[in-house]
Design an enzyme around this catalytic site. Sequence first.
Site, mmCIF file in Angstrom:
data_model
loop_
_atom_site.group_PDB
_atom_site.id
_atom_site.type_symbol
_atom_site.label_atom_id
_atom_site.label_comp_id
_atom_site.label_asym_id
_atom_site.label_seq_id
_atom_site.Cartn_x
_atom_site.Cartn_y
_atom_site.Cartn_z
ATOM 1 N N GLY A 20 0.631 -1.632 -0.027
ATOM 2 C CA GLY A 20 0.010 0.255 0.128
ATOM 3 C C GLY A 20 0.292 1.323 -0.295
ATOM 4 O O GLY A 20 1.833 1.352 1.122
ATOM 5 N N ASN A 32 3.300 -1.347 9.269
ATOM 6 C CA ASN A 32 2.644 -2.689 9.151
ATOM 7 C C ASN A 32 2.739 -3.464 10.481
ATOM 8 O O ASN A 32 1.710 -3.750 10.988
ATOM 9 C CB ASN A 32 3.083 -3.412 8.144
ATOM 10 C CG ASN A 32 2.326 -3.136 7.054
ATOM 11 O OD1 ASN A 32 1.883 -2.674 6.530
ATOM 12 N ND2 ASN A 32 2.176 -4.454 6.373
ATOM 13 N N ASN A 87 2.696 -10.438 4.809
ATOM 14 C CA ASN A 87 1.367 -10.117 4.269
ATOM 15 C C ASN A 87 0.857 -9.087 2.871
ATOM 16 O O ASN A 87 2.036 -8.240 2.519
ATOM 17 C CB ASN A 87 1.395 -8.222 5.375
ATOM 18 C CG ASN A 87 -0.269 -8.321 5.562
ATOM 19 O OD1 ASN A 87 -0.275 -6.548 5.307
ATOM 20 N ND2 ASN A 87 -1.121 -8.732 5.291
ATOM 21 N N SER A 122 -12.628 2.240 12.800
ATOM 22 C CA SER A 122 -12.663 3.123 13.360
ATOM 23 C C SER A 122 -11.376 3.284 14.866
ATOM 24 O O SER A 122 -11.606 4.756 15.122
ATOM 25 C CB SER A 122 -13.924 3.148 14.531
ATOM 26 O OG SER A 122 -13.847 1.962 15.021
ATOM 27 N N HIS A 177 -7.709 -6.460 5.671
ATOM 28 C CA HIS A 177 -7.067 -7.242 4.757
ATOM 29 C C HIS A 177 -5.410 -7.301 5.854
ATOM 30 O O HIS A 177 -4.486 -7.720 5.390
ATOM 31 C CB HIS A 177 -6.524 -6.215 3.803
ATOM 32 C CG HIS A 177 -5.024 -6.296 3.101
ATOM 33 N ND1 HIS A 177 -5.577 -7.399 2.445
ATOM 34 C CD2 HIS A 177 -3.903 -6.340 2.378
ATOM 35 C CE1 HIS A 177 -4.072 -8.092 1.448
ATOM 36 N NE2 HIS A 177 -3.261 -7.211 1.380
#
Length: 276
Positions: free
Chosen positions: A40, A48, A108, A178, A255
Amino acid sequence: MSEQNLPLPEGHYVELPSGLRLHYLDEGSGPAVIWLHGSGPGASGYSNFKGNVPVFVAAGYRNLVLDLPGFGRSDKPDNVDYDLAFFVAALRGFVDALDLPRVTLLGNSLGGAIALGMTLEQPQRVERLILMAPGGVEARETYFEMEGIRRMVEIYGRGPMGVEEMRQVMSLQLYDASGLEESLLAERAAVAVTQPANLFSTMLVPDMTERLNEIQCPILGFWGTNDLFNPPGGADKILAGAPKARFLMLNRCGHWVQVEHRELFNRTCLDFLAHG
């Protein structure tokens, strides 16, 4: 923003024979676990995995948290193709430079694809795999049909990403956004503006499904059933192909399993590392 001013901890650097300089954090002592983050915008090993590594340190493992090339504090060349072969070569060079005989690879998304690619190339170097929604088990077109990737590409394509743009992207990573921390958004937004324009356009990862039967090491995998980036059906492919694989499928999870189900992830991984 320069690399020196990024809001990320600074650890160690290693320069590969190719001249590529990689940044990594080296925490704890014991059997080596290499942490490989996803792709990303603005990603880094620290952003991460910062909620997971301290538990692994306390359990007696050496944690090498790598910033992949093009990310974090590592070099970001604009004259290379960021394809799987490039990332695997960088990882192989990293393992060689640190003279690590056998390692556990924990990856990941893109990091999971790199872990699979490294294991297929050099199976003797990889003791175990821990995978979280890994790439590399679908055609490229399949990934680009996923809502998360389509919207991420759209937002990234508008130009430099600030904190609010990063919030839009990161909200797609999680089932419940959130709890997104402002510090995480700031870390990733700061890194994103330093990344080369060709990073995502050249990021080609082949479908390795047909070769999964070659992987003989134990695999522990996690996948959120609400993942908007990588199709959860990829878990079935790995289970069908790799003889020593097991997967945890988690509902109400996107994810980032290691973030949304942190304690379960940490506990399950440490049990796997201790007992196989």
